[in-house]
Design a protein around this motif. Structure first.
Motif, PDB file in Angstrom:
ATOM      1  N   VAL A   1      76.862  21.193  10.795  1.00  0.00           N
ATOM      2  CA  VAL A   1      77.498  20.068  10.081  1.00  0.00           C
ATOM      3  C   VAL A   1      77.539  20.411   8.719  1.00  0.00           C
ATOM      4  N   GLU A   2      77.923  19.316   8.196  1.00  0.00           N
ATOM      5  CA  GLU A   2      78.517  19.706   6.537  1.00  0.00           C
ATOM      6  C   GLU A   2      77.098  19.979   5.666  1.00  0.00           C
ATOM      7  N   GLU A   3      76.035  19.360   6.184  1.00  0.00           N
ATOM      8  CA  GLU A   3      74.811  19.678   5.380  1.00  0.00           C
ATOM      9  C   GLU A   3      74.015  20.706   6.045  1.00  0.00           C
ATOM     10  N   ALA A   4      74.268  21.294   7.151  1.00  0.00           N
ATOM     11  CA  ALA A   4      73.397  22.261   7.782  1.00  0.00           C
ATOM     12  C   ALA A   4      74.023  23.180   8.504  1.00  0.00           C
ATOM     13  N   ASP A   5      73.538  24.418   8.568  1.00  0.00           N
ATOM     14  CA  ASP A   5      74.033  25.409   9.574  1.00  0.00           C
ATOM     15  C   ASP A   5      72.704  26.233  10.195  1.00  0.00           C
ATOM     16  N   TYR A   6      72.136  25.905  11.027  1.00  0.00           N
ATOM     17  CA  TYR A   6      70.885  26.645  11.718  1.00  0.00           C
ATOM     18  C   TYR A   6      70.955  26.378  12.968  1.00  0.00           C
ATOM     19  N   ALA A   7      70.162  27.458  13.726  1.00  0.00           N
ATOM     20  CA  ALA A   7      69.894  27.273  15.015  1.00  0.00           C
ATOM     21  C   ALA A   7      68.220  27.125  15.353  1.00  0.00           C
ATOM     22  N   LEU A   8      67.716  26.695  16.257  1.00  0.00           N
ATOM     23  CA  LEU A   8      66.375  26.864  16.590  1.00  0.00           C
ATOM     24  C   LEU A   8      66.058  27.694  17.868  1.00  0.00           C
ATOM     25  N   ILE A   9      65.186  28.703  17.723  1.00  0.00           N
ATOM     26  CA  ILE A   9      64.919  29.680  18.811  1.00  0.00           C
ATOM     27  C   ILE A   9      63.171  29.363  19.142  1.00  0.00           C
ATOM     28  N   VAL A  10      62.889  29.616  20.480  1.00  0.00           N
ATOM     29  CA  VAL A  10      61.558  29.509  20.979  1.00  0.00           C
ATOM     30  C   VAL A  10      61.355  30.982  21.556  1.00  0.00           C
ATOM     31  N   PRO A  11      60.322  31.530  21.436  1.00  0.00           N
ATOM     32  CA  PRO A  11      60.209  32.951  22.128  1.00  0.00           C
ATOM     33  C   PRO A  11      59.582  32.399  23.582  1.00  0.00           C
ATOM     34  N   THR A  12      59.945  33.150  24.459  1.00  0.00           N
ATOM     35  CA  THR A  12      59.823  33.225  25.987  1.00  0.00           C
ATOM     36  C   THR A  12      58.870  33.951  26.521  1.00  0.00           C
ATOM     37  N   ASP A  13      58.477  35.090  25.683  1.00  0.00           N
ATOM     38  CA  ASP A  13      57.475  36.122  26.260  1.00  0.00           C
ATOM     39  C   ASP A  13      56.137  36.121  25.874  1.00  0.00           C
ATOM     40  N   GLY A  14      55.892  35.012  25.052  1.00  0.00           N
ATOM     41  CA  GLY A  14      54.464  34.918  24.749  1.00  0.00           C
ATOM     42  C   GLY A  14      54.207  35.019  23.222  1.00  0.00           C
ATOM     43  N   THR A  15      55.186  35.613  22.627  1.00  0.00           N
ATOM     44  CA  THR A  15      54.854  36.048  21.138  1.00  0.00           C
ATOM     45  C   THR A  15      54.721  34.771  20.224  1.00  0.00           C
ATOM     46  N   PRO A  16      53.418  34.612  19.646  1.00  0.00           N
ATOM     47  CA  PRO A  16      53.101  33.757  18.620  1.00  0.00           C
ATOM     48  C   PRO A  16      54.061  33.682  17.622  1.00  0.00           C
ATOM     49  N   ILE A  17      54.292  32.428  17.025  1.00  0.00           N
ATOM     50  CA  ILE A  17      55.081  31.955  15.916  1.00  0.00           C
ATOM     51  C   ILE A  17      54.274  31.790  14.757  1.00  0.00           C
ATOM     52  N   ARG A  18      54.724  32.487  13.568  1.00  0.00           N
ATOM     53  CA  ARG A  18      53.851  32.447  12.404  1.00  0.00           C
ATOM     54  C   ARG A  18      54.748  32.505  11.178  1.00  0.00           C
ATOM     55  N   ASN A  19      54.413  31.763  10.199  1.00  0.00           N
ATOM     56  CA  ASN A  19      55.450  31.744   8.873  1.00  0.00           C
ATOM     57  C   ASN A  19      54.830  33.065   7.980  1.00  0.00           C
ATOM     58  N   LEU A  20      54.841  34.157   8.511  1.00  0.00           N
ATOM     59  CA  LEU A  20      54.744  35.264   7.815  1.00  0.00           C
ATOM     60  C   LEU A  20      55.667  36.388   7.614  1.00  0.00           C
ATOM     61  N   TYR A  21      56.116  36.438   6.569  1.00  0.00           N
ATOM     62  CA  TYR A  21      57.346  37.545   6.463  1.00  0.00           C
ATOM     63  C   TYR A  21      56.864  38.829   6.713  1.00  0.00           C
ATOM     64  N   HIS A  22      57.520  39.588   7.639  1.00  0.00           N
ATOM     65  CA  HIS A  22      57.079  40.832   8.109  1.00  0.00           C
ATOM     66  C   HIS A  22      55.731  40.875   8.473  1.00  0.00           C
ATOM     67  N   ASP A  23      55.140  39.814   9.002  1.00  0.00           N
ATOM     68  CA  ASP A  23      53.845  39.754   9.649  1.00  0.00           C
ATOM     69  C   ASP A  23      52.735  39.687   8.363  1.00  0.00           C
ATOM     70  N   ILE A  24      53.062  39.466   7.249  1.00  0.00           N
ATOM     71  CA  ILE A  24      51.915  39.828   6.161  1.00  0.00           C
ATOM     72  C   ILE A  24      51.982  38.863   4.989  1.00  0.00           C
ATOM     73  N   ASP A  25      53.387  38.451   4.748  1.00  0.00           N
ATOM     74  CA  ASP A  25      53.182  37.304   3.418  1.00  0.00           C
ATOM     75  C   ASP A  25      53.494  36.051   4.109  1.00  0.00           C
ATOM     76  N   SER A  26      52.447  35.130   3.701  1.00  0.00           N
ATOM     77  CA  SER A  26      52.721  33.644   3.997  1.00  0.00           C
ATOM     78  C   SER A  26      53.582  32.751   3.355  1.00  0.00           C
ATOM     79  N   LEU A  27      54.473  32.002   3.931  1.00  0.00           N
ATOM     80  CA  LEU A  27      55.427  31.206   3.203  1.00  0.00           C
ATOM     81  C   LEU A  27      54.638  29.964   2.961  1.00  0.00           C
ATOM     82  N   GLY A  28      55.072  29.157   1.784  1.00  0.00           N
ATOM     83  CA  GLY A  28      54.292  27.713   1.566  1.00  0.00           C
ATOM     84  C   GLY A  28      55.302  26.810   1.952  1.00  0.00           C
ATOM     85  N   GLY A  29      55.327  25.632   1.287  1.00  0.00           N
ATOM     86  CA  GLY A  29      55.971  24.309   1.913  1.00  0.00           C
ATOM     87  C   GLY A  29      57.265  24.628   1.457  1.00  0.00           C
ATOM     88  N   LEU A  30      58.046  23.215   1.293  1.00  0.00           N
ATOM     89  CA  LEU A  30      59.476  23.237   1.053  1.00  0.00           C
ATOM     90  C   LEU A  30      59.557  22.838  -0.302  1.00  0.00           C
TER      91      LEU A  30
END
Length: 317
Positions: free
Chosen positions: A190-219
């Motif tokens: 849409v005009e304000e946004a261009d994104y998609a949402l993905i959910v792993p199906t193989d049990g891989t956990p999701i974390r806000n870790l860049y390259h599994d190391i650096d933690s991202l903060g808030g918005l």
């Protein structure tokens, strides 16, 4: 990229490690306290200059709702010697998650390598994971570029059994790649946004870790005062330094008008679509949508991450 840190504070005189743990015992006996450590006090989202004993709590509760046995004292006292008693300040900080960083995790900087739509052969699609969100309907999800999966405008929410399947490549600290399978649950253009949402199906956990190391903060939503400051793109190839050149932008890219854009020096390349733009405090600001040539200079163009959170009722975790 090293995180920006304030001037190193001068720690107060502390007891030995064994005595510090004795101080912890009184705090850990209180309900809601999950742990303790010696560290900097926090003022809002920033570290202060004082070092004290931090009580980590499951939930931060207003003081007027706590009983006497539940309150964390403002300072802890210990006897340095027979004549001197020393006071050490305390701080209360909530804990939202904890776990062992065994990896791999699905998260920022991972690469989307292939997508397979139902009843169609798989096709090579290259984009990048931007951020991990906690979604009110889908639970933990990761984002990538909507235009990588959806040709036209609009919002598509996929029913179970009809969702496109994706192959992600987790990019670890050493650059090694591990395959992760998932499915697209929603795509938005849409005009304000261009994104998609993905959910792993193989049990891989999701974390806000860049390259599994650096933690991202808030918005963080950049304002006009932030134009000219340093920001960073989190691509699969590494952290890329750039400068913010514009905010609240409106541009037409390949016939599609986008609004509330962030414009930076050119810092991205093909396949980076969807990657996160962060500030020096690792707060998420934008998600890459493309590029534009302005006044003869090629620029990277990001949507504001605010819109993905707002439209989905989601939060960064």
């Amino acid at each position: 990229m090293a995180r920006r840190t304030p001037q190193l504070p001068t720690p107060p005189r502390f007891p030995t490690a064994a005595r510090v743990h004795e101080l912890y015992e009184g705090l850990l006996a209180r309900p809601n306290v999950a742990g303790c450590f010696v560290g900097q006090k926090r003022m809002g989202n920033r570290y202060g200059s004082e070092v004290g004993v931090v009580a980590v709590v499951h939930e931060k509760v207003p003081r007027d709702e706590l009983g006497a046995d539940e309150m964390i004292p403002g300072a802890l006292e210990w006897r340095r010697n027979s004549r001197e008693q020393v006071s050490v300040v305390t701080d209360v900080q909530p804990i939202s998650d904890a776990g062992f960083q065994a990896g791999p995790f699905a998260g920022p900087g991972d690469a989307l390598a292939r997508v397979t739509f139902p009843n169609r052969p798989g096709q090579v699609v290259v984009s990048t994971v931007g951020v991990a969100l906690r979604h009110p309907k889908f639970g933990a999800v990761i984002t990538t570029a909507g235009h990588a999966l959806q040709g036209g405008p609009g919002t598509v929410t996929y029913r179970p059994g009809h969702a496109p399947e994706v192959l992600l490549q987790n990019v670890g600290e050493d650059g090694a790649r591990v395959d992760i399978t998932g499915e697209v649950v929603r795509s938005v253009r849409v005009e304000e946004a261009d994104y998609a949402l993905i959910v792993p199906t193989d049990g891989t956990p999701i974390r806000n870790l860049y390259h599994d190391i650096d933690s991202l903060g808030g918005l963080f939503v950049p304002q006009p005062d932030d134009v000219g400051k340093r920001f960073f793109a989190l691509s699969p190839q590494g952290v890329k330094d750039t400068r913010l050149r514009g905010v609240f932008g409106v541009l037409t890219i390949e016939g599609f008008t986008l609004r509330d854009l962030l414009i930076t020096d050119m810092v991205t390349q093909a396949g980076d679509s969807g990657c996160a733009l962060i500030d020096a405090s690792f707060r998420v600001c934008g998600l890459l949508v493309g590029f534009a040539v302005v006044d003869g200079v090629r620029r990277s163009v990001f949507m504001s991450a605010f819109w993905a959170l707002s439209m989905e009722g989601a939060e960064i975790f």
